[in-house]
Design a protein around this motif. Structure first.
Motif, PDB file in Angstrom:
ATOM      1  N   LYS A  66       0.821  -1.220   0.000  1.00  0.00           N
ATOM      2  CA  LYS A  66       0.000   0.000   0.000  1.00  0.00           C
ATOM      3  C   LYS A  66       0.851   1.265   0.000  1.00  0.00           C
ATOM      4  CE  LYS A  66      -3.685   2.302   2.569  1.00  0.00           C
ATOM      5  NZ  LYS A  66      -4.554   2.263   3.777  1.00  0.00           N
ATOM      6  N   ASN A  67       1.894   1.297   0.819  1.00  0.00           N
ATOM      7  CA  ASN A  67       2.754   2.481   0.903  1.00  0.00           C
ATOM      8  C   ASN A  67       4.170   2.143   0.417  1.00  0.00           C
ATOM      9  OD1 ASN A  67       0.757   4.302   1.981  1.00  0.00           O
ATOM     10  ND2 ASN A  67       0.924   3.206   3.920  1.00  0.00           N
ATOM     11  N   HIS A  68       5.113   2.039   1.331  1.00  0.00           N
ATOM     12  CA  HIS A  68       6.489   1.691   0.978  1.00  0.00           C
ATOM     13  C   HIS A  68       7.027   0.732   2.027  1.00  0.00           C
ATOM     14  CE1 HIS A  68       6.835   4.976  -2.006  1.00  0.00           C
ATOM     15  NE2 HIS A  68       6.085   5.641  -1.149  1.00  0.00           N
ATOM     16  N   GLU A  69       7.813  -0.243   1.573  1.00  0.00           N
ATOM     17  CA  GLU A  69       8.431  -1.173   2.512  1.00  0.00           C
ATOM     18  C   GLU A  69       9.789  -1.600   1.982  1.00  0.00           C
ATOM     19  OE1 GLU A  69       7.450  -5.424   4.744  1.00  0.00           O
ATOM     20  OE2 GLU A  69       5.801  -4.090   4.177  1.00  0.00           O
ATOM     21  N   PHE A  70      10.771  -1.618   2.890  1.00  0.00           N
ATOM     22  CA  PHE A  70      12.130  -2.045   2.581  1.00  0.00           C
ATOM     23  C   PHE A  70      12.502  -3.160   3.553  1.00  0.00           C
ATOM     24  CE2 PHE A  70      11.835   2.091   0.799  1.00  0.00           C
ATOM     25  CZ  PHE A  70      12.751   2.173  -0.231  1.00  0.00           C
ATOM     26  N   ARG A  71      12.980  -4.276   3.016  1.00  0.00           N
ATOM     27  CA  ARG A  71      13.459  -5.366   3.857  1.00  0.00           C
ATOM     28  C   ARG A  71      14.927  -5.618   3.557  1.00  0.00           C
ATOM     29  NH1 ARG A  71       8.470  -9.726   3.193  1.00  0.00           N
ATOM     30  NH2 ARG A  71       6.875  -8.355   4.097  1.00  0.00           N
ATOM     31  N   VAL A  72      15.711  -5.675   4.608  1.00  0.00           N
ATOM     32  CA  VAL A  72      17.134  -5.979   4.472  1.00  0.00           C
ATOM     33  C   VAL A  72      17.403  -7.243   5.270  1.00  0.00           C
ATOM     34  CG1 VAL A  72      19.486  -5.184   4.906  1.00  0.00           C
ATOM     35  CG2 VAL A  72      17.728  -3.548   4.150  1.00  0.00           C
ATOM     36  N   MET A 158      12.511  -4.260  -1.913  1.00  0.00           N
ATOM     37  CA  MET A 158      11.814  -2.979  -1.815  1.00  0.00           C
ATOM     38  C   MET A 158      10.503  -3.075  -2.567  1.00  0.00           C
ATOM     39  SD  MET A 158      15.042  -0.539  -2.716  1.00  0.00           S
ATOM     40  CE  MET A 158      15.383  -1.488  -4.168  1.00  0.00           C
ATOM     41  N   ALA A 159       9.486  -2.443  -2.031  1.00  0.00           N
ATOM     42  CA  ALA A 159       8.200  -2.447  -2.736  1.00  0.00           C
ATOM     43  C   ALA A 159       7.411  -1.197  -2.396  1.00  0.00           C
ATOM     44  CB  ALA A 159       7.393  -3.693  -2.368  1.00  0.00           C
ATOM     45  N   TYR A 164       8.458  -3.524  -7.455  1.00  0.00           N
ATOM     46  CA  TYR A 164       9.160  -4.398  -6.513  1.00  0.00           C
ATOM     47  C   TYR A 164      10.575  -4.594  -7.047  1.00  0.00           C
ATOM     48  CZ  TYR A 164      10.874  -8.728  -4.420  1.00  0.00           C
ATOM     49  OH  TYR A 164      11.652  -9.663  -3.783  1.00  0.00           O
ATOM     50  N   ARG A 165      11.545  -4.636  -6.141  1.00  0.00           N
ATOM     51  CA  ARG A 165      12.930  -4.827  -6.558  1.00  0.00           C
ATOM     52  C   ARG A 165      13.638  -5.724  -5.557  1.00  0.00           C
ATOM     53  NH1 ARG A 165      16.702  -3.076 -10.010  1.00  0.00           N
ATOM     54  NH2 ARG A 165      18.750  -2.420  -9.294  1.00  0.00           N
ATOM     55  N   PHE A 166      14.511  -6.606  -6.067  1.00  0.00           N
ATOM     56  CA  PHE A 166      15.299  -7.524  -5.238  1.00  0.00           C
ATOM     57  C   PHE A 166      16.757  -7.422  -5.632  1.00  0.00           C
ATOM     58  CE2 PHE A 166      17.437 -11.540  -4.448  1.00  0.00           C
ATOM     59  CZ  PHE A 166      17.043 -11.854  -3.161  1.00  0.00           C
ATOM     60  N   MET A 167      17.659  -7.417  -4.618  1.00  0.00           N
ATOM     61  CA  MET A 167      19.097  -7.366  -4.883  1.00  0.00           C
ATOM     62  C   MET A 167      19.847  -8.263  -3.910  1.00  0.00           C
ATOM     63  SD  MET A 167      19.374  -3.305  -5.417  1.00  0.00           S
ATOM     64  CE  MET A 167      18.139  -3.160  -4.154  1.00  0.00           C
TER      65      MET A 167
END
Length: 199
Positions: A66-72, A158-159, A164-167
């Motif tokens: 819905k908004n922004h989310e970053f997972r490390v 990140m989404a 969506y992006r994965f690294m």
């Protein structure tokens, strides 16, 4: 009587062919995993992340949020605990940071799990927007040359509502002087760790 029916059919057909300007194509960006050693490692990392996500009962980011989310995901090869940091936008000016430490072999075995609210200054200090352009190790020209025997991996996901992006990066703290992508990855993990303990 015939003219109004033709007019209605024309209007319906015209409306059906128009594209809604509010509909934006979702962009899912996953690095090339098909050719190189770094690509194969990225594919394994991506699969591993899905397993951890399921075991920790985290909602998927693959279709956006819905908004922004970053997972490390900061993962060690040889010892526990493993860690995932989750920075999440709850509203336009409210973010939370969740830190979950877990066992690699049994990801549903959680050592600790806590959440704190982040101020706008903390979010600004992370400069999260630049990570949308960060290059994954598998997409670097010399990506295969950056390995290590005793270290860990960092996965970044990140989404937002549109993408969506994965690294993946192997031992970014060791290679941070070799390429900016390693430095930025290591820096983000360190900053999130510092923010998690600053409470």
């Amino acid at each position: 009587m015939r003219l109004p029916i033709v007019t209605v059919i024309f209007l319906l057909t015209s409306c059906g062919n128009r594209q809604d300007p509010d509909i934006v194509k979702f962009d899912r960006s996953i690095p090339d995993t098909s050719k190189t050693w770094a690509g194969h490692m990225t594919r394994e990392a991506y699969s591993q992340t899905r397993i951890f996500e399921n075991k920790l009962k985290l909602a998927t980011l693959l279709d956006g949020v819905k908004n922004h989310e970053f997972r490390v995901w900061k993962l060690s090869s040889f010892y526990d605990s493993q860690v995932v940091f989750i920075a999440k936008s709850e509203s336009s000016n409210r973010w939370t940071l969740r830190k979950v430490s877990f066992n690699r072999a049994k990801p549903d075995s959680v050592f600790s799990d806590f959440v704190r609210i982040l101020g706008q200054g903390a979010i600004d200090s992370l400069n999260l927007e630049r990570y949308w352009q960060l290059t994954s190790q598998s997409d670097l020209g010399l990506g295969d040359s950056f390995g290590c025997n005793d270290g860990g991996d960092i996965f970044i996901e990140m989404a937002n509502p549109w993408r969506y992006r994965f690294m993946w990066h192997r031992c970014p703290d060791i290679h941070k002087d070799n390429d900016p992508s390693f430095r930025l990855t290591s820096e983000l993990a360190d900053k999130l760790n510092a923010l998690a303990f600053d409470h």
